[in-house]
Scaffold this motif. Structure first.
Motif, PDB file in Angstrom:
ATOM      1  N   SER A 131       0.901  -1.099  -0.002  1.00 53.83           N
ATOM      2  CA  SER A 131       0.005  -0.019   0.065  1.00 53.83           C
ATOM      3  C   SER A 131       0.782   1.420   0.062  1.00 53.83           C
ATOM      4  O   SER A 131       1.721   1.645   0.877  1.00 53.83           O
ATOM      5  N   ASP A 132       0.783   2.328  -1.148  1.00 55.64           N
ATOM      6  CA  ASP A 132       1.255   3.307  -1.027  1.00 55.64           C
ATOM      7  C   ASP A 132       1.185   4.121   0.392  1.00 55.64           C
ATOM      8  O   ASP A 132       2.175   4.912   0.892  1.00 55.64           O
ATOM      9  N   ARG A 180       3.235   2.613   2.873  1.00 53.78           N
ATOM     10  CA  ARG A 180       4.642   3.015   2.741  1.00 53.78           C
ATOM     11  C   ARG A 180       5.059   4.343   2.766  1.00 53.78           C
ATOM     12  O   ARG A 180       6.352   4.541   3.573  1.00 53.78           O
ATOM     13  N   ASP A 181       4.212   5.251   3.063  1.00 54.85           N
ATOM     14  CA  ASP A 181       4.362   6.764   3.145  1.00 54.85           C
ATOM     15  C   ASP A 181       4.264   7.161   4.606  1.00 54.85           C
ATOM     16  O   ASP A 181       4.751   8.052   4.848  1.00 54.85           O
TER      17      ASP A 181
END
Length: 261
Positions: A235-236, A239-240
């Protein structure tokens, strides 16, 4: 997915999750006696459900007792470096209780139910408890699904879909010492409340993918299994978050020693 740590540990047998597959080995023991398993794992990192708990080597011993499908287990994570300020100490001790059996009326389907109590001595992480249930299927690739629900701190749900395949012999270390191969993959999904607690984002997401390969062999009455592992966050949003560091992809090796008696 260990002797209680060197501080005041209260034995709480509520209670594993990643160890679920090991619990399903309960049927290797005779039905009329208690079986035990000792295990000692060394890994270059400790990655749990995509979370980089320790970016340095760890030692993870465990002990379990099994009787007619019921397994009680204690597992620990011993920090080998000072990366988390806990060198030489257990930063996690898990107490678990599992029951696994064939699902009545459905050939080739097994089920497991249980609970895990997570204790984090010497850290700021709060202790918590999960309950879970899982199904496994006697099909090619041995698919399984396990649903974990945190009933304490996180109050969220994590679901793991897994496949695995074993090859009895791929090589010989020396004559009469065959080396097998076990490969597996798992995909994890977290609910909004689960991800809010662990990652700081309240979105339900497919969180992580884990790939592994191990090469078990019998040496001196012990099963020795060197292994390779890869974990990535999918998942972005997760990740962020940088909740467990800036890295989102992990490749590491380890070796496991186990003995049943």
């Amino acid at each position: 997915m260990v002797i209680p740590d060197m501080r005041e540990t209260k034995i709480k047998l509520l209670i594993v999750g990643f160890s679920l597959l090991a619990f399903r080995d309960c049927n290797v023991f005779a039905e009329d006696r208690i079986g035990f398993e000792l295990r000692a794992d060394y890994f270059g990192k400790y990655i749990w459900r995509g979370q980089n708990i320790s970016d340095d080597p760890v030692f993870q011993p465990s002990i379990s007792a099994c009787y007619k499908g019921l397994t009680a287990s204690i597992w620990g994570n011993l920090e080998l470096t000072n990366i988390n300020g806990n060198s030489g100490d257990f930063s996690e001790v898990d107490y678990s209780l599992d029951y696994s059996a064939a699902l009545p009326g459905m050939e080739g389907v097994g089920y497991s139910v249980g609970s895990i109590y997570y204790d984090f001595p010497g850290t700021a992480t709060k202790d918590t408890t999960e309950v879970y249930w899982g199904l496994s299927f006697d099909l090619p690739a041995n698919p399984s699904i396990t649903v974990y629900h945190d009933v304490d701190e996180a109050k969220g749900t994590y679901i793991s879909l897994a496949v695995a395949h074993n090859v009895e012999k791929v090589a010989e270390l020396v004559p009469d010492v065959p080396v097998g191969m076990e490969v597996g993959a798992s995909l994890g999904w977290g609910s909004g409340s689960y991800n809010k607690y662990y990652w700081g984002t309240d979105q339900s997401k497919i969180n992580d993918l884990t790939l592994s390969a191990s090469f078990p062999m019998e040496i001196g009455g012990w099963t020795v299994a060197p292994n390779l592992n890869y974990v990535t966050l999918l998942s972005d949003d997760i990740r962020d978050t940088d909740a467990y560091g800036t890295d989102s992809d992990f490749f590491f090796a380890g070796v496991s020693f186990s003995k049943k008696f």
